[in-house]
Design a protein around this motif. Structure first.
Motif, PDB file in Angstrom:
ATOM      1  N   ALA A 107      25.702 -32.186 -97.950  1.00  0.00           N
ATOM      2  CA  ALA A 107      26.714 -31.769 -96.967  1.00  0.00           C
ATOM      3  C   ALA A 107      26.041 -31.262 -95.698  1.00  0.00           C
ATOM      4  CB  ALA A 107      27.624 -30.694 -97.573  1.00  0.00           C
ATOM      5  N   TRP A 108      25.000 -30.450 -95.861  1.00  0.00           N
ATOM      6  CA  TRP A 108      24.266 -29.958 -94.686  1.00  0.00           C
ATOM      7  C   TRP A 108      23.663 -31.112 -93.900  1.00  0.00           C
ATOM      8  CZ3 TRP A 108      21.292 -25.663 -97.759  1.00  0.00           C
ATOM      9  CH2 TRP A 108      22.112 -24.532 -97.895  1.00  0.00           C
ATOM     10  N   GLU A 109      23.051 -32.073 -94.607  1.00  0.00           N
ATOM     11  CA  GLU A 109      22.441 -33.232 -93.940  1.00  0.00           C
ATOM     12  C   GLU A 109      23.468 -33.993 -93.106  1.00  0.00           C
ATOM     13  OE1 GLU A 109      20.606 -35.849 -96.775  1.00  0.00           O
ATOM     14  OE2 GLU A 109      19.338 -34.254 -97.580  1.00  0.00           O
ATOM     15  N   LEU A 110      24.704 -34.039 -93.595  1.00  0.00           N
ATOM     16  CA  LEU A 110      25.765 -34.775 -92.914  1.00  0.00           C
ATOM     17  C   LEU A 110      26.495 -33.945 -91.864  1.00  0.00           C
ATOM     18  CD1 LEU A 110      27.253 -36.625 -96.028  1.00  0.00           C
ATOM     19  CD2 LEU A 110      25.771 -37.591 -94.245  1.00  0.00           C
ATOM     20  N   GLY A 111      26.078 -32.702 -91.681  1.00  0.00           N
ATOM     21  CA  GLY A 111      26.692 -31.844 -90.678  1.00  0.00           C
ATOM     22  C   GLY A 111      28.017 -31.233 -91.098  1.00  0.00           C
ATOM     23  N   LYS A 112      28.299 -31.219 -92.387  1.00  0.00           N
ATOM     24  CA  LYS A 112      29.535 -30.617 -92.877  1.00  0.00           C
ATOM     25  C   LYS A 112      29.366 -29.101 -92.983  1.00  0.00           C
ATOM     26  CE  LYS A 112      30.624 -34.714 -95.678  1.00  0.00           C
ATOM     27  NZ  LYS A 112      31.778 -35.236 -94.987  1.00  0.00           N
ATOM     28  N   GLN A 113      30.443 -28.373 -92.723  1.00  0.00           N
ATOM     29  CA  GLN A 113      30.417 -26.922 -92.935  1.00  0.00           C
ATOM     30  C   GLN A 113      30.578 -26.676 -94.433  1.00  0.00           C
ATOM     31  OE1 GLN A 113      33.895 -24.546 -91.966  1.00  0.00           O
ATOM     32  NE2 GLN A 113      32.569 -22.890 -91.268  1.00  0.00           N
ATOM     33  N   VAL A 114      29.728 -25.835 -94.986  1.00  0.00           N
ATOM     34  CA  VAL A 114      29.794 -25.493 -96.401  1.00  0.00           C
ATOM     35  C   VAL A 114      30.220 -24.040 -96.510  1.00  0.00           C
ATOM     36  CG1 VAL A 114      28.463 -25.246 -98.545  1.00  0.00           C
ATOM     37  CG2 VAL A 114      27.995 -27.166 -96.993  1.00  0.00           C
ATOM     38  N   ALA A 115      31.155 -23.790 -97.409  1.00  0.00           N
ATOM     39  CA  ALA A 115      31.596 -22.425 -97.689  1.00  0.00           C
ATOM     40  C   ALA A 115      31.541 -22.211 -99.198  1.00  0.00           C
ATOM     41  CB  ALA A 115      33.013 -22.206 -97.176  1.00  0.00           C
ATOM     42  N   ILE A 116      31.071 -21.037 -99.582  1.00  0.00           N
ATOM     43  CA  ILE A 116      30.989 -20.716-101.010  1.00  0.00           C
ATOM     44  C   ILE A 116      31.800 -19.457-101.283  1.00  0.00           C
ATOM     45  CG2 ILE A 116      28.785 -21.899-101.378  1.00  0.00           C
ATOM     46  CD1 ILE A 116      27.428 -19.147-101.291  1.00  0.00           C
ATOM     47  N   PRO A 117      32.268 -19.311-102.530  1.00  0.00           N
ATOM     48  CA  PRO A 117      33.153 -18.191-102.829  1.00  0.00           C
ATOM     49  C   PRO A 117      32.432 -16.876-103.078  1.00  0.00           C
ATOM     50  CG  PRO A 117      32.899 -19.564-104.759  1.00  0.00           C
ATOM     51  CD  PRO A 117      32.148 -20.238-103.648  1.00  0.00           C
ATOM     52  N   LYS A 118      33.094 -15.826-102.675  1.00  0.00           N
ATOM     53  CA  LYS A 118      32.721 -14.454-103.006  1.00  0.00           C
ATOM     54  C   LYS A 118      33.884 -13.913-103.833  1.00  0.00           C
ATOM     55  CE  LYS A 118      30.415 -10.515-102.367  1.00  0.00           C
ATOM     56  NZ  LYS A 118      29.163 -10.328-103.092  1.00  0.00           N
ATOM     57  N   CYS A 119      33.594 -13.452-105.033  1.00  0.00           N
ATOM     58  CA  CYS A 119      34.637 -12.955-105.936  1.00  0.00           C
ATOM     59  C   CYS A 119      34.837 -11.462-105.748  1.00  0.00           C
ATOM     60  CB  CYS A 119      34.250 -13.212-107.392  1.00  0.00           C
ATOM     61  SG  CYS A 119      34.051 -14.946-107.788  1.00  0.00           S
ATOM     62  N   ASN A 120      36.085 -11.042-105.832  1.00  0.00           N
ATOM     63  CA  ASN A 120      36.405  -9.623-105.861  1.00  0.00           C
ATOM     64  C   ASN A 120      36.879  -9.320-107.279  1.00  0.00           C
ATOM     65  OD1 ASN A 120      37.614  -7.076-105.772  1.00  0.00           O
ATOM     66  ND2 ASN A 120      38.253  -7.346-103.643  1.00  0.00           N
ATOM     67  N   PRO A 121      36.023  -8.753-108.136  1.00  0.00           N
ATOM     68  CA  PRO A 121      36.392  -8.522-109.537  1.00  0.00           C
ATOM     69  C   PRO A 121      37.594  -7.598-109.723  1.00  0.00           C
ATOM     70  CG  PRO A 121      34.029  -8.254-109.232  1.00  0.00           C
ATOM     71  CD  PRO A 121      34.643  -8.371-107.867  1.00  0.00           C
ATOM     72  N   ARG A 122      37.822  -6.686-108.780  1.00  0.00           N
ATOM     73  CA  ARG A 122      38.970  -5.770-108.934  1.00  0.00           C
ATOM     74  C   ARG A 122      40.296  -6.494-108.749  1.00  0.00           C
ATOM     75  NH1 ARG A 122      36.309  -1.209-105.413  1.00  0.00           N
ATOM     76  NH2 ARG A 122      35.900  -3.145-104.371  1.00  0.00           N
ATOM     77  N   THR A 123      40.370  -7.373-107.747  1.00  0.00           N
ATOM     78  CA  THR A 123      41.633  -8.077-107.477  1.00  0.00           C
ATOM     79  C   THR A 123      41.645  -9.479-108.078  1.00  0.00           C
ATOM     80  OG1 THR A 123      40.805  -8.979-105.391  1.00  0.00           O
ATOM     81  CG2 THR A 123      41.943  -6.839-105.306  1.00  0.00           C
ATOM     82  N   ARG A 124      40.480  -9.932-108.555  1.00  0.00           N
ATOM     83  CA  ARG A 124      40.319 -11.294-109.088  1.00  0.00           C
ATOM     84  C   ARG A 124      40.689 -12.354-108.046  1.00  0.00           C
ATOM     85  NH1 ARG A 124      39.159 -12.009-114.579  1.00  0.00           N
ATOM     86  NH2 ARG A 124      39.145 -10.068-115.701  1.00  0.00           N
ATOM     87  N   GLU A 125      40.300 -12.090-106.812  1.00  0.00           N
ATOM     88  CA  GLU A 125      40.552 -13.030-105.725  1.00  0.00           C
ATOM     89  C   GLU A 125      39.244 -13.593-105.192  1.00  0.00           C
ATOM     90  OE1 GLU A 125      44.672 -11.399-103.796  1.00  0.00           O
ATOM     91  OE2 GLU A 125      42.821 -10.460-103.122  1.00  0.00           O
ATOM     92  N   LEU A 126      39.328 -14.794-104.642  1.00  0.00           N
ATOM     93  CA  LEU A 126      38.185 -15.461-104.008  1.00  0.00           C
ATOM     94  C   LEU A 126      38.338 -15.404-102.497  1.00  0.00           C
ATOM     95  CD1 LEU A 126      37.895 -18.908-105.839  1.00  0.00           C
ATOM     96  CD2 LEU A 126      36.454 -16.917-106.164  1.00  0.00           C
ATOM     97  N   VAL A 127      37.218 -15.246-101.827  1.00  0.00           N
ATOM     98  CA  VAL A 127      37.152 -15.407-100.385  1.00  0.00           C
ATOM     99  C   VAL A 127      35.968 -16.337-100.141  1.00  0.00           C
ATOM    100  CG1 VAL A 127      36.698 -14.278 -98.185  1.00  0.00           C
ATOM    101  CG2 VAL A 127      38.079 -13.117 -99.916  1.00  0.00           C
ATOM    102  N   PHE A 128      36.197 -17.415 -99.419  1.00  0.00           N
ATOM    103  CA  PHE A 128      35.106 -18.327 -99.105  1.00  0.00           C
ATOM    104  C   PHE A 128      34.414 -17.861 -97.841  1.00  0.00           C
ATOM    105  CE2 PHE A 128      37.075 -20.804-102.298  1.00  0.00           C
ATOM    106  CZ  PHE A 128      36.082 -21.625-102.783  1.00  0.00           C
ATOM    107  N   ARG A 129      33.083 -18.033 -97.832  1.00  0.00           N
ATOM    108  CA  ARG A 129      32.269 -17.594 -96.701  1.00  0.00           C
ATOM    109  C   ARG A 129      31.307 -18.713 -96.318  1.00  0.00           C
ATOM    110  NH1 ARG A 129      33.324 -12.446 -95.746  1.00  0.00           N
ATOM    111  NH2 ARG A 129      31.528 -12.190 -94.394  1.00  0.00           N
ATOM    112  N   THR A 130      30.975 -18.790 -95.039  1.00  0.00           N
ATOM    113  CA  THR A 130      30.049 -19.808 -94.559  1.00  0.00           C
ATOM    114  C   THR A 130      28.738 -19.719 -95.327  1.00  0.00           C
ATOM    115  OG1 THR A 130      29.212 -18.308 -92.873  1.00  0.00           O
ATOM    116  CG2 THR A 130      30.987 -19.824 -92.218  1.00  0.00           C
ATOM    117  N   PHE A 131      28.068 -20.847 -95.415  1.00  0.00           N
ATOM    118  CA  PHE A 131      26.810 -20.887 -96.157  1.00  0.00           C
ATOM    119  C   PHE A 131      25.916 -21.923 -95.492  1.00  0.00           C
ATOM    120  CE2 PHE A 131      24.474 -22.552 -99.993  1.00  0.00           C
ATOM    121  CZ  PHE A 131      23.643 -21.458-100.133  1.00  0.00           C
ATOM    122  N   THR A 132      24.825 -21.455 -94.863  1.00  0.00           N
ATOM    123  CA  THR A 132      23.952 -22.370 -94.130  1.00  0.00           C
ATOM    124  C   THR A 132      22.513 -22.386 -94.634  1.00  0.00           C
ATOM    125  OG1 THR A 132      23.473 -20.664 -92.477  1.00  0.00           O
ATOM    126  CG2 THR A 132      25.323 -22.154 -92.011  1.00  0.00           C
TER     127      THR A 132
END
Length: 189
Positions: free
Chosen positions: A65-90
């Motif tokens: 994905a990086w080679e192709l110039g795509k933006q990559v985002a990976i999840p950050k978990c919040n164990p208290r709320t059990r929610e995901l937030v995606f964040r940039t990853f370079t």
């Protein structure tokens, strides 16, 4: 719940029996199928996890994905709320190890990406039906996230992760496609 718990234990046990060479070969073949898929080709931004065995290897997918110039985002978990937030990853140096040996983005080095900003979401799981329903790892993070997500959804799976049926609850949402080393399954969502 007990049925899901037993299926998780059984599937993890089966996957852990894959030899390293076979695991790498199958992961490579799955990635090759993904790289030809229209949703992958059209996506400018991708949400994906940092895999750990016995999940299909995602590190090669991230690099591509990086080679192709795509933006990559990976999840950050919040164990208290059990929610995901995606964040940039370079860069891999933007990762830290958190609970259960998972790698997640370092908040101070990454930026939040909203679900509206993702074109493609690669959804992890342990077992899948051909209708796109999945058995996750038990936290319910993706079940919650899929409800607010508008991106195309694909799961990557070894053929042995396909099952005839799963216990499905009202909050379970199917993925659009499942890609294995042998086929691309367009789900009957």
């Amino acid at each position: 719940m007990e049925e899901k718990k037993q299926l998780r234990i059984s599937m993890k046990s089966n996957l852990e029996k894959l030899s390293f060479p076979l695991y790498e070969d199958l992961s490579y073949r799955i990635a090759g199928q993904l790289f030809k898929d229209e949703d992958w080709l059209e996506a400018k931004s991708i949400g994906i996890t940092i895999s750990r065995a016995p999940e299909v290897d995602t590190l090669q997918i991230i690099r591509k994905a990086w080679e192709l110039g795509k933006q990559v985002a990976i999840p950050k978990c919040n164990p208290r709320t059990r929610e995901l937030v995606f964040r940039t990853f370079t860069r891999f140096s933007e990762l830290e190890m958190v609970y259960s040996g998972l790698y997640e983005p370092i908040v101070s080095m990454t930026k939040e990406v909203t679900s509206d900003d993702l074109d493609l979401l690669i959804v992890p799981g342990l077992a899948f039906t051909r209708k796109g329903f999945r058995l996750g790892f038990g936290g319910g993070y993706y079940d919650r996230y899929l409800g607010e997500n508008k991106a195309q959804t694909i799961s990557l799976a070894f053929t042995q992760q396909l099952v005839a049926k799963l216990p499905v609850e009202s909050h379970d949402l199917p993925v659009s496609k499942i890609i294995t080393e042998e086929e691309v399954i367009v789900c009957e969502c």
